[in-house]
Scaffold this motif. Structure first.
Motif, PDB file in Angstrom:
ATOM      1  N   VAL B  94      15.801  25.839 -19.961  1.00 13.85           N
ATOM      2  CA  VAL B  94      16.681  27.103 -20.883  1.00 13.85           C
ATOM      3  C   VAL B  94      17.783  26.610 -21.222  1.00 13.85           C
ATOM      4  CG1 VAL B  94      18.010  28.957 -19.882  1.00 13.85           C
ATOM      5  CG2 VAL B  94      16.185  29.045 -18.487  1.00 13.85           C
ATOM      6  N   SER B  95      18.654  25.635 -20.734  1.00 11.32           N
ATOM      7  CA  SER B  95      19.842  25.061 -21.830  1.00 11.32           C
ATOM      8  C   SER B  95      19.103  24.292 -23.104  1.00 11.32           C
ATOM      9  CB  SER B  95      20.444  23.971 -20.939  1.00 11.32           C
ATOM     10  OG  SER B  95      20.668  24.112 -19.589  1.00 11.32           O
ATOM     11  N   ALA B  96      18.330  23.663 -23.268  1.00 11.37           N
ATOM     12  CA  ALA B  96      17.389  23.555 -24.683  1.00 11.37           C
ATOM     13  C   ALA B  96      17.243  24.211 -25.579  1.00 11.37           C
ATOM     14  CB  ALA B  96      16.366  22.866 -23.829  1.00 11.37           C
ATOM     15  N   LEU B  97      16.733  24.889 -24.655  1.00 11.46           N
ATOM     16  CA  LEU B  97      16.359  26.432 -25.857  1.00 11.46           C
ATOM     17  C   LEU B  97      18.007  27.238 -26.527  1.00 11.46           C
ATOM     18  CD1 LEU B  97      13.644  28.398 -23.369  1.00 11.46           C
ATOM     19  CD2 LEU B  97      13.221  27.129 -25.805  1.00 11.46           C
ATOM     20  N   ALA B  98      18.542  26.757 -25.655  1.00 11.19           N
ATOM     21  CA  ALA B  98      19.965  27.937 -26.196  1.00 11.19           C
ATOM     22  C   ALA B  98      20.237  26.470 -27.192  1.00 11.19           C
ATOM     23  CB  ALA B  98      21.325  27.803 -25.224  1.00 11.19           C
ATOM     24  N   SER B  99      20.529  25.539 -26.477  1.00 11.14           N
ATOM     25  CA  SER B  99      20.705  24.359 -28.024  1.00 11.14           C
ATOM     26  C   SER B  99      20.095  24.206 -29.008  1.00 11.14           C
ATOM     27  CB  SER B  99      20.952  23.466 -27.099  1.00 11.14           C
ATOM     28  OG  SER B  99      21.526  22.947 -25.990  1.00 11.14           O
ATOM     29  N   ILE B 152      24.408  26.313 -17.621  1.00  8.96           N
ATOM     30  CA  ILE B 152      23.828  26.253 -18.968  1.00  8.96           C
ATOM     31  C   ILE B 152      24.716  26.524 -19.831  1.00  8.96           C
ATOM     32  CG2 ILE B 152      22.357  27.822 -20.083  1.00  8.96           C
ATOM     33  CD1 ILE B 152      20.832  28.582 -16.994  1.00  8.96           C
ATOM     34  N   ILE B 153      25.759  27.207 -19.835  1.00 10.83           N
ATOM     35  CA  ILE B 153      25.985  27.972 -20.781  1.00 10.83           C
ATOM     36  C   ILE B 153      27.335  26.672 -21.137  1.00 10.83           C
ATOM     37  CG2 ILE B 153      28.927  29.143 -21.481  1.00 10.83           C
ATOM     38  CD1 ILE B 153      27.902  31.305 -20.184  1.00 10.83           C
ATOM     39  N   ILE B 154      27.841  25.970 -19.730  1.00  3.90           N
ATOM     40  CA  ILE B 154      28.465  24.109 -20.586  1.00  3.90           C
ATOM     41  C   ILE B 154      27.393  23.421 -20.872  1.00  3.90           C
ATOM     42  CG2 ILE B 154      29.722  22.444 -19.143  1.00  3.90           C
ATOM     43  CD1 ILE B 154      30.329  24.193 -17.431  1.00  3.90           C
TER      44      ILE B 154
END
Lengths: 327, 288, 306
Positions: B94-99, B152-154
């Motif tokens: 999820v973090s990679a997708l957000a990035s 995830i935000i961080i």
């Protein structure tokens, strides 16, 4: 002869910055400096000079890949040098550019059919299905197999790729083709095929062409008139045959003498260029060729030689031209 | 065209280079296996991650019944590790997708339009490359609290920077290529150039950037949880399990060992997989 | 050059103040101070007195200006967790272990990493190369506490050769130093290898070999010198790796250094200590960045100023 493109006083100056951030130096390079010439209907005009003389920049200026610093480009009564992008579309349809490197000028992710149909896509001509059919015809018109339209550029040889680039340039049925060193990236055996193809296209389609090259023998073969450039300026301009027979400008003389002669018995006296080239950011009021010139006079480093008529339809920018008859 | 050389697509060579790289194929297989296990966690574990079903066997060493042993409050360690993979992989992906979602448009805009946009994006990227991400993440997590969403935000707040830099570089390269100039000379507008040329030619670095952002985020989560400012118990996190296990290390070494091994192997394999993809896409090796 | 360094220093000072302002306002705007009900049940009057004593009752901007004033006088206040001393005194007690262990790790790991990288480049696709790439991939991708834990388990728990914590006895320094050393070892091994291979493939190396220069001279004099230039730039990430690594290493090996105080100051919301540590880190990281940059310009003859 009817004129289809008229260029007047065209200039492109680049500001170059050098040195690290804490001691930056700026200098102005006049890549193209007050260039004027005309292109006649159904004519091939050769634009020659050594690398760095501004001939490719001139080509890029005409298709407005670069914005000119000053000067005008008159096409169909319109000065396209200063038109905004949005009003350029019509002239861009009519003036097409062929690049030097057919390996770089084709998008590796597109099929050949998509590549040659891209101009139609950009200008909204034909529907998707017609484009596919027309693309096949276009490929055939430059001597390629229509079956190739589903293939990708990396599957082709250099000569085939350059045919694709030519086909793409022809898609919009242009009036003027600007060929920027179209053969210099190709094998010798393929060069002639591409030159002949360009010649055929000129004859059958009745278009005009600016052929940019440093290869004088190629230019002599294809063009009716030539423009000789050196360090951003026009040195000499006139009918090909006359210039090759009797150059008026010492630079042209040196350039012609540098063409290899295959017959050792015919080698005569040659003018060899000696000395350092002028720095590209030197003064404007100067003949750029004077440090290397054999015929230079006292005022060559103080006066900018104007482009003057030296014969019927012939011009040279030299204070001491090699002419006996006229002047 | 009718010569003997067989013509292959660029994808063929990319695939062949990837499958020639045994380490990245093995890594890919491990990631697929672990992902499958994480998805099927309830089916393949004896208990859920929070069930203190085995209090009478607390701190038991690995056995046939409890593959990785039992922890100090009677939870099956194997179950906690498999559920921990859900947290780790989930946060990573999820973090990679957000990035990607932040980094691709910003990097592309900076590279394509240049000027003020480029100046601003480059300055932000520069600032982020000077500050140590982990320190700021620790501070942010301790101030705003941990939890899955905050982590995830961080981690995407730091992850987008690398993606943006990658995409900006790629867009700048493609933009300067002659086929884009050719399209421009034919009168193509920005939209045509972006959709037809820039995006198709930037897909592979974006995929690589995505894959390499996953281990970064997983590591961040584990580090924060290790320090006690990450995932909130009882949700299992490998980093937190390592930190809890440290206390029992001298006599019950299996408590820190298994989460450490899983974290190490997972981070390692995703990195190797990403590097393998990058090498496979690298056009400088074309046909070799 | 002078104006360049000056520019960089000015930008460091600006960063320093921006960071201090952001961190200060963040820390003070989050609900939950050090003297909240749940942590320290105090009467409202006593609480107000303490708040006034620490200046926590003033507006945020006033608190910030006051704080920065005293910071410039090198006064970082009094840590909440040990009110008997000043922050400066606590830090001066805490920095020697951190710098000793981190510095030793750097000193040991760097030459080993460079040697391993050279060996890998010269013996490409042989066992040394595979070992070097395994070690560097492991060291670069796996977090430092994983490596620390494996070292503790193997040498402390299973083999029982070395102590896993404590500070007094130098024997207990071995494992934390080894954990630190992995960072420069892994990074230098990878970059030396690729930098070396780049230079080895340059035509000038072929020329040197062809003119009959001894192999050793070519490798250690010419190739190493050229390969060293780009390697300077990786000092900065290594510095960051060791700095952030100290937070984990010191906590695991129970070293009373800056890193472990960072962790406790965060969990105890010890604002004065936390602020001081963050400002110190910003300064150190900024200086490391500038030093790396300047070293690169000086070592590279193409950018060196005449």
């Amino acid at each position: 002869m009817k004129t289809v493109l008229k260029i007047e006083g065209l200039s492109k100056h680049f500001v170059s910055r050098s040195g690290p951030s804490w001691r930056r130096r700026e200098s102005v390079v006049r890549a193209v400096d007050g260039v004027s010439f005309e292109l006649g209907e159904n004519e091939v005009l050769g634009l020659v000079g050594e690398s760095g003389c501004g001939k490719s920049t001139t080509g890029s200026l005409i298709v407005r890949l670069l914005d000119p610093t000053s000067g005008s480009i008159i096409h169909r009564g319109l000065d396209i040098a200063c038109l905004p992008e949005t009003e350029l579309l019509e002239s861009r349809k009519k003036i097409q550019l062929i690049f030097q490197d057919p390996f770089a000028s084709l998008d590796p992710m597109m099929t050949l059919g998509e590549i040659v149909a891209e101009p139609w896509e950009i200008h909204g001509i034909y529907g998707p299905k017609e484009r596919r059919n027309e693309a096949v015809h276009l490929l055939e018109s430059v001597g390629l197999d229509g079956e190739l339209s589903g293939r990708y550029p990396h599957e082709l040889s250099g000569g085939q790729r350059q045919r694709i680039a030519i086909a793409r340039a022809l898609a919009l049925d242009p009036e003027i083709l600007i060929a920027d060193e179209p053969t210099s990236a190709l094998d010798v055996s393929v060069k002639a095929q591409i030159i002949n193809l360009l010649g055929d296209i000129r004859d059958t389609r009745g278009l005009s062409m600016i052929f940019i090259s440093h290869d004088l023998s190629m230019v002599r073969h294809i063009s009716q008139r030539i423009v000789v450039m050196y360090l951003g300026r026009i040195m000499e301009y006139g009918p090909t045959g006359e210039i090759f027979a009797r150059p008026n400008h010492p630079y042209t003389r040196a350039l012609l003498d540098a063409i290899p002669v295959p017959d050792p018995m015919k080698r005569g006296k040659r003018t060899i260029i000696r000395g350092e080239a002028l720095a590209p950011d030197a003064s404007e009021e100067i003949c750029p060729f004077y440090p290397r010139c054999e015929r230079r006079g006292a005022d060559c480093d103080r006066k900018r030689p104007p482009l003057v008529e030296t014969g019927r339809g012939r011009f040279a920018a030299c204070l001491y031209p090699e002419t006996e008859a006229v002047r | 065209m009718n010569d003997l050389t067989v013509v292959r697509s660029p994808g063929f060579y990319a695939r062949r280079r990837f499958f020639d790289n045994k380490a990245s194929v093995f890594s890919g297989a491990f990631i697929i296996l672990l992902t499958a296990a994480a998805i099927a966690a309830p089916l393949i574990t004896p208990s859920s991650y929070a069930d203190q079903k085995y209090l009478d066997e607390a701190l038991a060493f690995p056995s046939a019944r409890h593959w990785f042993g039992v922890d100090n409050v009677g939870r099956d360690l194997y179950a906690r590790i498999i559920y921990g993979a859900r947290v780790s992989l989930g946060i990573g992906v999820v973090s990679a997708l957000a990035s990607i979602a932040i980094g691709v448009p910003l990097g592309a805009a900076a590279g394509f339009f240049g000027g003020v946009i480029d100046w601003i994006v480059t300055r932000i990227v520069e600032i982020f490359s000077v500050i140590p991400p982990l320190l700021v993440a620790i501070l942010a997590a301790s101030l705003f609290g941990g939890g899955i969403l905050n982590i995830i935000i961080i981690s995407s707040a730091f992850g987008w920077v690398g993606v943006a830099r990658l995409v900006r570089g790629q867009v700048l390269t493609v933009k300067g290529r002659e086929f884009v100039q050719a399209a421009r000379a034919m009168g193509a507008g920005s939209k045509h150039i972006i959709v037809r040329h820039l995006i198709p030619n930037s897909i592979s670095p974006i995929i690589v950037g995505f894959v390499l952002a996953i281990p970064q985020a997983m590591m961040l989560e584990a580090s924060l949880s290790f320090l006690g400012v990450g995932i909130n118990p009882p949700i299992p996190s490998w980093g937190q399990m390592i930190s809890d296990g440290l206390y029992f290390m001298f006599f019950y070494w299996h408590l820190p060992l298994f989460p450490t091994l899983f974290l190490a192997v997972t981070v390692l394999t995703t990195s190797i997989f990403g590097d393998g993809l990058r090498d496979a896409f690298d056009p400088t090796l074309k046909g070799k | 050059m002078f104006t360049y360094v000056l520019k960089r220093l000015v930008s460091l000072v600006v960063t320093f103040f921006v960071v201090s302002m952001i961190i200060f306002s963040l820390m003070h705007s989050i609900p939950g101070g050090p003297f909240d009900e749940d942590k320290m049940p105090l009467s409202p009057a006593a609480k107000a007195k303490i708040m006034a004593q620490y200046g926590l009752d003033k507006p945020l901007a006033v608190q910030y200006v006051r704080y920065m004033e005293s910071v410039l006088r090198f006064d970082f206040g009094i840590p909440y967790q040990s009110p008997g001393e000043t922050v400066v005194a606590l830090l001066s007690r805490a920095w020697p272990p951190s710098f000793l262990l981190g510095g030793l790790g750097l000193l040991i790991g760097t030459p080993l990493g460079i040697l391993l990288g050279i060996a890998a480049a010269l013996r490409r696709n042989r066992p040394v190369d595979y070992i070097a790439s395994a070690v560097s991939t492991l060291g670069i991708t796996v977090p430092i506490y994983v490596i620390s834990l494996m070292l503790m388990l193997v040498f402390g728990v299973w083999l029982k050769w070395l102590p896993t914590n404590g500070w007094g006895n130098p024997v207990s320094w071995i494992l934390p130093v080894a954990a630190y050393a992995i960072v420069p070892l892994a990074t230098f091994a990878r970059y030396t290898r690729s930098s070396f291979l780049d230079v080895l493939n340059k035509p000038f190396v072929t020329v040197l070999m062809a003119k009959g220069l001894p192999y050793r001279t070519v490798i250690f004099k010419h190739v190493l010198k050229n390969a060293a230039i780009p390697m300077v730039t990786i000092f900065f990430p290594i510095f960051i790796g060791i700095t952030t690594g100290s937070i984990f290493v010191e906590q695991m090996f129970r070293v009373p250094g800056l890193g472990s105080y960072f962790v406790t100051s965060i969990s105890k919301r010890d604002y004065p200590l936390e602020m001081a540590l963050i400002l110190l880190l910003t300064l150190m990281v900024g200086i490391a960045y500038i030093v790396t940059d300047i070293a690169y310009y000086y070592l590279n003859p193409r950018t060196r100023i005449k």
